[in-house]
Design an enzyme around this catalytic site. Sequence first.
Site, short mmCIF file in Angstrom:
data_model
loop_
_atom_site.label_atom_id
_atom_site.label_comp_id
_atom_site.label_asym_id
_atom_site.label_seq_id
_atom_site.Cartn_x
_atom_site.Cartn_y
_atom_site.Cartn_z
N LYS A 181 36.45 -55.96 -65.06
CA LYS A 181 35.43 -56.54 -64.50
C LYS A 181 35.09 -56.30 -63.15
CE LYS A 181 33.59 -61.09 -64.11
NZ LYS A 181 33.53 -63.02 -64.53
N TYR A 200 39.80 -58.57 -63.42
CA TYR A 200 38.61 -59.45 -62.62
C TYR A 200 38.25 -59.49 -61.61
CZ TYR A 200 34.72 -62.11 -61.12
OH TYR A 200 33.93 -63.34 -60.34
N THR A 254 32.29 -69.12 -63.03
CA THR A 254 31.71 -70.06 -63.61
C THR A 254 31.99 -71.72 -64.35
OG1 THR A 254 30.31 -68.48 -63.65
CG2 THR A 254 28.87 -70.64 -64.03
#
Length: 300
Positions: free
Chosen positions: A159, A135, A49
Amino acid sequence: MRIELDGVTAVLVTGYRDGTTQVNQDAVSALAAHVSNGGVPVLTALGNTAEVHQLQGPERSAVLQAVASAGHSGTLLAGVAGPMAGMLEEIELAHALGYHAAMVHEPADPFGDGTGLVRFYTELAHMSALPLVLYLRTTRLSVAQLRDLADHQRVAGIKYARPDLHTLGSLLREGSGSRCTWINGLAEWNSPAFAAIGVTSFTSGIANARPEIAMAVHRGLSTGDLTAVHRLIEEYVGPVEALRAEGSGRYNVSVIKALLRWEGLELGGVRAPHCELDEAALARLATVSAHPSAIASATT
């Protein structure tokens, strides 16, 4: 090794000045303070993001410095991506700035299977100045490889943004990764499904603009008040996340920046391949009530 990763992890956007010409460190620091003051326990600099893949090295360093300067009292994660040598340099900087762990983006190299990924993560963990949060977005890692990485002494968290939630459920039932924290990497929208298998911690983009909503979702998951969670998802989270996901995520960042403008925080534009909201998309976002009944009741 135990890093506090429970609860909501806000993935911060990157603020620009002059459109997208320069990173605006003051705006990034103000955003981090806004989210921290909203009670969010974990902040991530340089997640997806943050448009991390469109930031040059000095710009990434500027973001890391700006987030660290906000004085967050909780956990700080530094996102790292690209070649391993560059990751290690950025991890060194993050370590010096007081970050607690490095959040490792899955390598974008189109070649390499699970064996190669295990080698990559293991070598990085061995040389890293910080513990790692992995991630994971693809299914290249097998169940056995996931199990081994989750048990690695330098892996503080995973994650999990893979589509195969059943795999995670199997690992949790067998007690894999008891030393690391499993995090729902698919945000509030998918939080009830993750909570059903015991994972109530999640990442959030909405927390940039409305930290109280992210915290209310987590509170509902933790207390078992799924009625409140589903109302929040139906009335706010769902419409916002649907727009963010449209067109392979072209509005992922611009939606959050529009919400931030409505909260009085200007973070600039977005860099290609991200897209600015067109008039129709902005009108759809505006129909999401700022304070629907579910939010008013759930956040008090």
